[in-house]
Design an enzyme around this catalytic site. Structure first.
Site, PDB file in Angstrom:
ATOM      1  CG  HIS A 109      -5.450  -2.597   0.173  1.00  0.00           C
ATOM      2  ND1 HIS A 109      -4.712  -2.234  -0.931  1.00  0.00           N
ATOM      3  CD2 HIS A 109      -4.930  -1.872   1.215  1.00  0.00           C
ATOM      4  CE1 HIS A 109      -3.813  -1.329  -0.602  1.00  0.00           C
ATOM      5  NE2 HIS A 109      -3.902  -1.101   0.697  1.00  0.00           N
TER       6      HIS A 109
ATOM      7  CB  SER B 149      -0.957  -0.061   1.189  1.00  0.00           C
ATOM      8  OG  SER B 149      -1.970   0.896   1.094  1.00  0.00           O
TER       9      SER B 149
ATOM     10  CG  ASP C  70      -6.510  -3.326  -3.512  1.00  0.00           C
ATOM     11  OD1 ASP C  70      -7.350  -2.707  -2.841  1.00  0.00           O
ATOM     12  OD2 ASP C  70      -5.288  -3.131  -3.430  1.00  0.00           O
TER      13      ASP C  70
END
Length: 262
Positions: free
Chosen positions: A240, A83, A213
């Site tokens: 995610h 991320s 995601d």
């Protein structure tokens, strides 16, 4: 490889959370003989500092930079950023390219060598601002005007529907209870020079696309790969928070990368 011949993997977390969330991945990797570090970035996880005491992106990344700086001469690691952690490992690569055997961007923001680091964040915001702002719980955390204007805290609705939709209720509950105010450090990264081809650009890179995601959607992940081509692209059918929802698949993916590049 470290001094004992073990392949060394460093797992870097994203915004608002901490190194704790790698526990389902770090445990089997260590059992398989890898050395694994999961540092908490500044004002994250169990790091005691409040975000007010972390004024710059480099300050935020300092625990990772310190870890790399302390490695013995000649030791090289597999550096994994998840991320927003992709931004942290990019800075670390620019500073210590000789210490990184390969960089893994796991559904992560990945800057290039031609634009300022903030570019990919701004492109992401352009395409997702209206969608994300519909989740009113995600708001700038600046009530006392002491934090960066890009500080934020993910709300329960956003986390459940965009980040953790394939995770167990227990994992979501744990994450919500441990979240902390974080920042994109956007203003700081807007004034930084692009990373160099000779350093950041020279390190081998793998991008792991998470196809389910809803936070950094697959289309945007693939755009970043087109914008900054990598040595290899892998896929996992996960949300995610792949390290919680599909840990076994991620462990195998990281083992394959470590065996190939380390």
């Amino acid at each position: 490889m470290d001094a004992k011949g073990c392949k060394h993997i460093i797992l870097v977390h994203g915004s608002c959370l901490g190194g704790w969330y790698w526990f389902k991945v770090a445990t089997p990797l260590r059992a398989a003989g890898y050395r694994v570090d999961t540092p908490d970035l500044a004002a994250s996880g169990v790091d005691p500092r409040p975000l007010q005491d972390v004024p710059t992106f480099r300050d935020y990344t300092a625990p990772l930079l310190d870890l790399l700086a302390a490695l013995p001469a000649g030791e090289r690691v597999i550096l994994v950023g998840h991320s927003f952690g992709g931004m942290n490992i990019a800075l670390a690569i620019e500073m210590f390219p000789e210490k990184v055997a390969a960089a893994v961007f796991l559904c992560a923001f990945m800057p290039d060598c031609t634009t300022r680091p903030s570019y990919v964040l701004q492109k992401f915001q352009e395409g997702n601002r209206q969608d994300w702002m519909a989740y009113s719980e995600m708001e700038p955390q600046d009530a006392e005007a002491k934090l960066s204007t890009s500080s934020m805290l993910f709300g329960t609705k956003l986390a459940r529907e965009k980040f953790f939709q394939m995770c167990s209720p227990e994992d979501l509950t744990l994450a919500i209870s441990l979240m902390r105010v974080s920042s994109l450090f956007l203003e700081d990264q807007q004034v930084q020079q692009p990373y160099t081809q000779e350093r950041y650009g020279a390190v081998r890179k793998v991008y792991v696309v998470c196809t389910e995601d809803y936070a950094i959607v697959e289309e945007f992940q693939r755009w970043m790969v087109e914008n900054n081509p990598v040595d290899e692209v892998k896929e996992i059918a996960a949300d995610h928070m792949v390290m919680l929802s599909r840990p076994g698949e991620l462990v195998q993916c990281l083992q394959d990368i470590a065996e190939k590049y380390a």
